[in-house]
Scaffold this motif. Structure first.
Motif, PDB file in Angstrom:
ATOM      1  N   PRO A  20       0.616  -1.150  -0.007  1.00  0.00           N
ATOM      2  CA  PRO A  20      -0.039  -0.267   0.062  1.00  0.00           C
ATOM      3  C   PRO A  20       0.764   1.183   0.014  1.00  0.00           C
ATOM      4  O   PRO A  20       0.432   2.341  -0.437  1.00  0.00           O
ATOM      5  CB  PRO A  20      -0.645  -0.041   1.352  1.00  0.00           C
ATOM      6  CG  PRO A  20      -0.059  -0.947   2.090  1.00  0.00           C
ATOM      7  CD  PRO A  20       0.527  -1.916   1.371  1.00  0.00           C
ATOM      8  N   THR A  21       2.074   1.222   0.409  1.00  0.00           N
ATOM      9  CA  THR A  21       2.896   2.579   0.365  1.00  0.00           C
ATOM     10  C   THR A  21       3.599   2.446  -1.051  1.00  0.00           C
ATOM     11  O   THR A  21       4.434   3.626  -1.010  1.00  0.00           O
ATOM     12  CB  THR A  21       3.805   2.343   1.334  1.00  0.00           C
ATOM     13  OG1 THR A  21       4.657   1.407   1.513  1.00  0.00           O
ATOM     14  CG2 THR A  21       3.199   2.366   2.907  1.00  0.00           C
ATOM     15  N   THR A  62       0.819  -6.846   4.225  1.00  0.00           N
ATOM     16  CA  THR A  62       1.257  -5.606   3.535  1.00  0.00           C
ATOM     17  C   THR A  62       2.730  -5.857   3.502  1.00  0.00           C
ATOM     18  O   THR A  62       3.391  -6.118   4.279  1.00  0.00           O
ATOM     19  CB  THR A  62       0.798  -4.173   3.922  1.00  0.00           C
ATOM     20  OG1 THR A  62       1.272  -4.429   5.561  1.00  0.00           O
ATOM     21  CG2 THR A  62      -0.792  -4.169   4.397  1.00  0.00           C
ATOM     22  N   ALA A 109      -4.705   5.650   3.612  1.00  0.00           N
ATOM     23  CA  ALA A 109      -4.734   5.795   4.925  1.00  0.00           C
ATOM     24  C   ALA A 109      -6.025   5.519   5.824  1.00  0.00           C
ATOM     25  O   ALA A 109      -5.911   5.064   6.924  1.00  0.00           O
ATOM     26  CB  ALA A 109      -4.128   7.239   5.210  1.00  0.00           C
ATOM     27  N   GLY A 111      -6.537   2.645   6.796  1.00  0.00           N
ATOM     28  CA  GLY A 111      -6.022   1.931   7.786  1.00  0.00           C
ATOM     29  C   GLY A 111      -4.822   1.154   7.397  1.00  0.00           C
ATOM     30  O   GLY A 111      -3.893   0.282   8.009  1.00  0.00           O
ATOM     31  N   LEU A 112      -4.225   1.236   5.989  1.00  0.00           N
ATOM     32  CA  LEU A 112      -3.126   0.447   5.243  1.00  0.00           C
ATOM     33  C   LEU A 112      -1.940   1.168   5.491  1.00  0.00           C
ATOM     34  O   LEU A 112      -0.881   0.337   5.200  1.00  0.00           O
ATOM     35  CB  LEU A 112      -3.763  -0.006   3.983  1.00  0.00           C
ATOM     36  CG  LEU A 112      -4.713  -0.926   3.749  1.00  0.00           C
ATOM     37  CD1 LEU A 112      -5.186  -0.982   2.245  1.00  0.00           C
ATOM     38  CD2 LEU A 112      -4.457  -2.358   4.081  1.00  0.00           C
ATOM     39  N   ILE A 113      -1.767   2.484   5.542  1.00  0.00           N
ATOM     40  CA  ILE A 113      -0.486   2.791   5.987  1.00  0.00           C
ATOM     41  C   ILE A 113      -0.563   3.799   7.308  1.00  0.00           C
ATOM     42  O   ILE A 113      -1.730   4.001   7.517  1.00  0.00           O
ATOM     43  CB  ILE A 113      -0.074   4.020   4.912  1.00  0.00           C
ATOM     44  CG1 ILE A 113      -1.054   5.004   4.183  1.00  0.00           C
ATOM     45  CG2 ILE A 113       0.425   3.075   3.793  1.00  0.00           C
ATOM     46  CD1 ILE A 113      -0.380   5.750   3.371  1.00  0.00           C
TER      47      ILE A 113
END
Lengths: 330, 545
Positions: free
Chosen positions: A158-159, A193, A325, A328-330
């Motif tokens: 995700p980032t 992730t 974000a 809640g993935l980063i």
């Protein structure tokens, strides 16, 4: 001590001699040195134009160009993804490319206002463990991966820039709400992730996870090293952002006083020689019609593609990051 | 507190003037202006760039508070803080134990262990992380060795292990330097009065080492907070991971900058904690005139101590080097050869040695101000050095890019700015050990010099600097080694076309060209071994001269 100091002075001289070439073209490259430097060397050999390259991440370089504004030392920005190119285009810092250059590639792989042109294609795919997953069980779009049966089985990065560009594309094709729901679904499915694409492919090959959302060429590089790897690429069967082909590309800075050499550089990247290099050395899709991609890949025209304009990608990039974000993935 | 005071008195019995350093002796004098000017020469431009970036972020966006005050931000701060505490505690235990064993006992092969035990310092933490990941897990090397499947080394445990291994050398090196400097006579007096070795260690050695251990631990904690490479590889959800994600995924830099400020606040808590626990237990004694008597290890203790050293070095240095060599061998077998980039080696050596020299020079006035002219202002000076060290490198790099491109265009993307930034970024690694050295120097020496007619400046050059040279050089070596590993500032600030070994490792690893990455990593390690050899070996030779 004196000897140490003179040694250091010598080093300074030697390294500045390596760096200082005044008449040269300055290229900011988000594409890595190991992949494109050999190609750039060939360009210099053939044209006699010296090139000094600054290598860094595409997004970092785009941000640097924005800071530099009209005083950028760069002549050409050679980026990995349309979002970074679009960022610079949005700020109005590119000059318009001649149609003779942009017309070399299919219209969907260059900017609609000729601010940048794609030089090679990178498809979003699913990498899966061929020894454990039957490709006919894979969903027809990425939306299927939010189903409970895929819980904990699909790796995402995700980032990573290419994932965020894909999310931006999904916003353009499916809308903000659907994209938010999808990201939340992936988070709720506790999708593992990773920092980048390559560890996802490695994790699939190692049997750690069964599937992952990545760019197509990482697996091909793994297979070139060791043909026995379990990983396989899967292209979604319905048109969706998850199977989008996104170009790496280049644009010329408006502030460059060296427009002609800069155009020669981009022209070279679209030459048969360079396009063959992308196909054979980096396992990307050549964008010049008539040059075949790697034999393990389906033809670029056969990949179902959503109807979006890649020029708009940069306009929703911030939103994409916010949604990732928010989920809640980063 | 009372116990610590009593130790200072023990020191004074041995003929050292009985006054506490810092307070009564120095407060009447005010620092000369040039001391402040030189102290700020390096720090001020970088700090101004950072502060102006922060101010711009607040001016640019109204969403600042929204980003700041989410529960997620708090949770992230908590996680980073937890990791920092765990890493620091483990690094102190390993570092102090190693330092004591290697300076105060008769363990065998001491010299070799001294070098090898410091070695993980020169191995980039992302390389340690990469090898732990590939060796762990049910099909990894460790599982094959023990014969049953093991869990993957990731998350908090993985990040903790990686960062402990790559940072304990800070504590080890600074503490062993301090141990060599302390006067063994105090310990011997205590022992002759009937104290057990354990009690001597607790009541004499530890308080004397307090400034050194504190300096090392602070470096460990702040390094952990600012590290990005290993937490992202270990997939531990720390602050820096989110900051980097926000930078790479957005045009609007505000959220990333705001999060950097929060990270700095967390660093502030760490710095405050260290300063609170410092007390006034500084102790100076005469230069030790003879080596300390060595504690004789029994055979069992010999084995146990060796096992501690060996297992740490195995994970922190041997394993990464073996894995790197393995990749290179594979590449040689495949006929690809050893990838050696001469410009990268030259670039690394130039950048790192200039950074080390500039940082050492800049540290002298800061340390002298902080110790000899202690005041509220000098405390902030010292803190700002630490704050800069705790920031993610990408934030500093972006701040300096936007500052120089606006206000100092002639030096934009020049070696000059790059070296200034390197030195400012890692300045804390010199001021830490140098401060610990200066605290052990009797201020009476400087006063004697001044009373004999030397001015403050000449006293500083002729008396103070030579006395703290060991601390300065140790710090310089640390700066050299960490500069070699630096990436984000190098990428954004270096002259176009300038390249370093760290850049080569990053670029190759990013493209999965592990053999190439491994070649550069091995060269980087080989280059770093020289200063580490100096750190671990040379002081011992110097002492007897």
């Amino acid at each position: 001590m004196k000897r140490l100091i003179s040694l250091i002075l010598l080093l300074v001289l030697a390294s500045s001699a390596c760096a200082a070439r005044d008449d040269s073209l300055v290229v900011y490259s988000g594409r890595s040195e190991d992949l494109v430097q050999p190609l750039i060397d060939r360009f210099s050999d053939e044209t006699g134009i010296a090139v000094t390259v600054r290598f860094a991440g595409s997004a970092d370089l785009a941000a640097t160009i924005l800071e530099e504004g009209d005083h950028s030392p760069a002549d050409v920005f050679f980026a990995q993804d349309p979002a970074s190119l679009g960022t610079v285009a949005l700020a109005g810092l590119f000059s318009e490319l001649p149609a003779t250059l942009t017309d070399l590639v299919p219209a969907r792989f260059s900017d609609s206002e000729r601010q940048w042109v794609g030089t090679s294609g990178r498809a979003r795919v699913v990498v899966y463990d061929g020894s454990r997953v039957d490709p006919s069980d894979l969903p027809s779009t990425e939306d299927g991966f939010t189903e409970p049966e895929w819980s904990g089985r699909t790796g995402i990065a995700p980032t990573n820039g290419s994932f965020l560009a894909f999310v931006a594309a999904k916003i353009l094709s499916d809308g903000e709400d659907a994209t938010r729901e999808w990201l939340k679904g992936m988070a709720a499915n506790s999708s593992p992730t990773y920092a980048k694409n390559s560890p996802i492919v490695a994790a699939v090959n190692a049997g750690e996870i069964e599937t992952g959302l990545v760019n197509h060429y990482y697996l091909l590089r793994f297979l070139a090293e060791s043909p026995d790897e379990a990983g396989r690429n899967f292209f979604f069967t319905s048109p969706t952002a998850g199977s989008l082909v996104m170009p790496a590309g280049a644009g010329i800075l408006r502030s460059s006083g060296n427009q002609e050499s800069a155009q020669a550089f981009i022209e070279f990247m679209l030459s048969t020689e360079a396009q063959m290099f992308f196909a054979e050395e980096t396992y990307e899709y050549p964008l010049l019609p008539g040059i075949p991609a790697d034999s393990l890949l389906p033809p670029i025209g056969s990949i179902p593609t959503p109807d979006i304009d890649l020029s708009d990608l940069a306009t929703v990039l911030d939103l994409a990051t916010d949604l990732v974000a928010e989920a809640g993935l980063i | 507190m009372s116990r610590r005071d009593s130790i200072i008195n023990v020191g004074s019995v041995r003929g050292v003037p009985a006054s506490t350093p810092g307070t009564s002796r120095t407060s009447p004098k005010s620092a000369p202006w040039w001391l402040w000017a030189t102290a700020l020469a390096l720090l001020a431009p970088v700090s101004i760039a950072i502060v102006s970036l922060f101010l711009r972020a607040f001016g640019a966006s109204s969403t600042v508070l929204e980003t700041l005050l989410t529960t997620r931000t708090l949770r992230l701060a908590g996680r980073s803080f937890l990791l920092t505490i765990l890493v620091t505690a483990a690094a102190i235990v390993i570092g102090v134990a190693g330092a004591w064993v290697l300076t105060r006992t008769d363990i065998r092969f001491k010299t070799a262990w001294g070098v090898v035990f410091a070695l993980p310092l020169v191995i980039p933490s992302y390389v340690i992380a990469m090898t732990l990941i590939s060796s762990g897990g049910p099909r990894g090397l460790f599982a094959n060795l023990v014969g049953f499947p093991l869990p993957h080394v990731t998350g908090l445990v993985g990040a903790w292990l990686t960062l402990t291994l790559s940072t304990y050398p800070y504590v080890f090196l600074i503490t062993s330097a301090a141990l060599r400097r302390t006067d063994p006579a105090i310990e011997e007096a205590a022992r002759s009065l009937g104290s057990s070795p354990g009690r001597v260690f607790r009541t004499i050695v530890i308080p004397q080492l307090r400034p050194a251990v504190g300096a090392g631990a602070l470096l460990v904690a702040l390094y952990t907070l600012s590290d990005f490479g290993s937490v992202s590889l270990m997939r531990f959800d720390a602050f820096t991971r989110v900051i980097y994600a926000q930078y790479s995924g957005r045009l609007d830099r505000t959220p990333a900058i705001v999060l950097s400020i929060v990270l700095m606040l967390v660093a502030g808590v760490v710095i405050w904690g260290e300063q609170r626990s410092r007390g006034r237990g500084a102790l100076f004694s005469r230069k030790p005139t003879r080596p300390p008597s060595m504690y004789r290890l029994s055979r069992g203790q010999q084995v146990a101590a060796t096992a501690l050293l060996a297992s740490t070095v195995a994970l922190g240095a041997a394993l990464p080097i073996i894995v790197l060599v393995g990749w290179v061998v594979e590449s040689l077998k495949a006929g690809d050869g050893f990838f050696l980039s001469v410009p990268a080696i030259l670039g690394s050596l130039t950048g790192a040695s200039l950074a080390a020299i500039v940082a050492m020079a800049a540290a002298i006035p800061i340390v002298v101000l902080g110790v000899r002219y202690q005041s509220r202002r000098t405390a902030w000076l010292e803190r700002s050095v630490l704050f800069v060290f705790s920031l993610p490198h990408i934030t500093i790099a972006i701040a300096v890019v936007s500052f120089t491109v606006r206000y100092a265009r002639p030096v934009y993307q020049s070696m000059f700015v790059l070296v200034i930034v390197y030195a400012a970024m890692f300045l804390a690694q010199v001021t830490g050990p140098a401060r610990a050295s200066l605290l052990q120097v009797n201020p009476a020496l400087g006063e004697a010099s001044r009373s004999l007619g030397r001015g403050t400046f000449r006293t500083m050059l002729a008396v103070t600097v030579p006395l703290i040279s060991r601390g300065l050089l140790a710090g310089g070596a640390l700066v050299f080694v960490t500069t070699l590993k630096e990436l984000p500032a190098t990428l954004l600030l270096a002259p176009s076309g300038f390249t370093t070994l760290a850049v080569r490792i990053w670029a190759a690893a990013d493209e999965l060209l592990y053999a190439r990455a491994a070649s550069s990593a091995l060269v980087l390690i080989a280059v770093s071994v020289i200063p580490v050899y100096y750190l671990a070996i040379k002081p011992k030779d110097v002492r007897n001269s």
